[in-house]
Scaffold this motif. Sequence first.
Motif, mmCIF file in Angstrom:
data_model
loop_
_atom_site.group_PDB
_atom_site.id
_atom_site.type_symbol
_atom_site.label_atom_id
_atom_site.label_comp_id
_atom_site.label_asym_id
_atom_site.label_seq_id
_atom_site.Cartn_x
_atom_site.Cartn_y
_atom_site.Cartn_z
ATOM 1 N N MET A 1 0.770 -1.235 -0.078
ATOM 2 C CA MET A 1 -0.012 -0.202 0.118
ATOM 3 C C MET A 1 0.798 1.324 -0.038
ATOM 4 O O MET A 1 0.405 2.149 -0.599
ATOM 5 C CB MET A 1 -0.958 0.162 1.185
ATOM 6 N N LYS A 2 2.015 1.200 0.741
ATOM 7 C CA LYS A 2 2.991 2.315 0.735
ATOM 8 C C LYS A 2 3.542 2.454 -0.578
ATOM 9 O O LYS A 2 3.705 3.850 -0.984
ATOM 10 C CB LYS A 2 4.014 2.180 1.967
ATOM 11 N N LYS A 3 3.808 1.469 -1.282
ATOM 12 C CA LYS A 3 4.341 1.591 -2.512
ATOM 13 C C LYS A 3 3.587 2.344 -3.572
ATOM 14 O O LYS A 3 3.909 3.157 -4.505
ATOM 15 C CB LYS A 3 5.055 0.177 -3.049
ATOM 16 N N ILE A 4 2.085 2.041 -3.401
ATOM 17 C CA ILE A 4 1.322 2.674 -4.273
ATOM 18 C C ILE A 4 1.199 4.099 -3.986
ATOM 19 O O ILE A 4 1.201 4.864 -5.109
ATOM 20 C CB ILE A 4 -0.128 1.994 -4.262
ATOM 21 N N PHE A 5 1.034 4.392 -2.865
ATOM 22 C CA PHE A 5 0.945 5.876 -2.498
ATOM 23 C C PHE A 5 2.268 6.361 -2.723
ATOM 24 O O PHE A 5 1.920 7.694 -3.418
ATOM 25 C CB PHE A 5 0.777 5.936 -0.929
ATOM 26 N N PHE A 6 3.344 5.909 -2.855
ATOM 27 C CA PHE A 6 4.481 6.658 -3.147
ATOM 28 C C PHE A 6 4.594 6.839 -4.714
ATOM 29 O O PHE A 6 5.106 7.865 -5.103
ATOM 30 C CB PHE A 6 5.725 5.825 -2.658
ATOM 31 N N VAL A 7 4.168 5.819 -5.327
ATOM 32 C CA VAL A 7 3.949 5.868 -6.821
ATOM 33 C C VAL A 7 3.059 7.015 -7.171
ATOM 34 O O VAL A 7 3.311 7.910 -8.174
ATOM 35 C CB VAL A 7 3.905 4.551 -7.589
ATOM 36 N N LEU A 8 1.961 6.955 -6.668
ATOM 37 C CA LEU A 8 1.202 8.037 -7.178
ATOM 38 C C LEU A 8 1.580 9.711 -6.788
ATOM 39 O O LEU A 8 1.187 10.488 -7.469
ATOM 40 C CB LEU A 8 -0.471 7.697 -6.497
ATOM 41 N N THR A 9 2.155 9.919 -5.864
ATOM 42 C CA THR A 9 2.630 10.909 -5.163
ATOM 43 C C THR A 9 3.772 11.106 -6.215
ATOM 44 O O THR A 9 3.771 12.513 -6.677
ATOM 45 C CB THR A 9 3.395 10.728 -3.885
ATOM 46 N N LEU A 10 4.692 10.412 -6.747
ATOM 47 C CA LEU A 10 5.802 10.789 -7.596
ATOM 48 C C LEU A 10 5.023 11.340 -9.188
ATOM 49 O O LEU A 10 5.494 12.110 -9.668
ATOM 50 C CB LEU A 10 6.550 9.374 -7.826
ATOM 51 N N ILE A 11 3.865 10.448 -9.501
ATOM 52 C CA ILE A 11 3.291 10.763 -10.637
ATOM 53 C C ILE A 11 2.695 12.300 -10.427
ATOM 54 O O ILE A 11 2.745 12.972 -11.510
ATOM 55 C CB ILE A 11 2.157 9.609 -11.094
ATOM 56 N N LEU A 12 1.801 12.548 -9.478
ATOM 57 C CA LEU A 12 1.478 13.891 -9.197
ATOM 58 C C LEU A 12 2.532 14.854 -9.173
ATOM 59 O O LEU A 12 2.393 15.914 -9.852
ATOM 60 C CB LEU A 12 0.661 13.873 -7.904
#
Length: 113
Positions: A1-12
């Motif tokens: 879950m943390k990885k998904i949040f991290f990836v979404l933050t990077l994309i944003l």
Amino acid sequence: MKKIFFVLTLILAFSINASAQEKRTAIQELSKKDSAEVTSLLGLNETQSADLYRLFEMKNEAVSNESLSDERRAELNRIIDLKLKASLTPEQIATLESKTELYARLIGKKSSK
């Protein structure tokens, strides 16, 4: 879950950065166009042209701020007009003012046509 949040933050973060770069590029292109038009019309030297480019870049950057009030926008237009008149000779100002559409666009006012 943390990885998904991290990836979404990077994309944003990258999309916001790309948007800011595009806006900056558009401001620079518009400033180059304006200073090139004035330079060719008035036969300005490189120093004068560079000074006008910086002036137009400042103006275009300020105008691109959507939260700018009408009063601030009017004051900005007045300041740009004064700086143009301070930078140019009376003959150059008369030539520039004779091109009403260009002059109105440069100082941020609507053309009277």
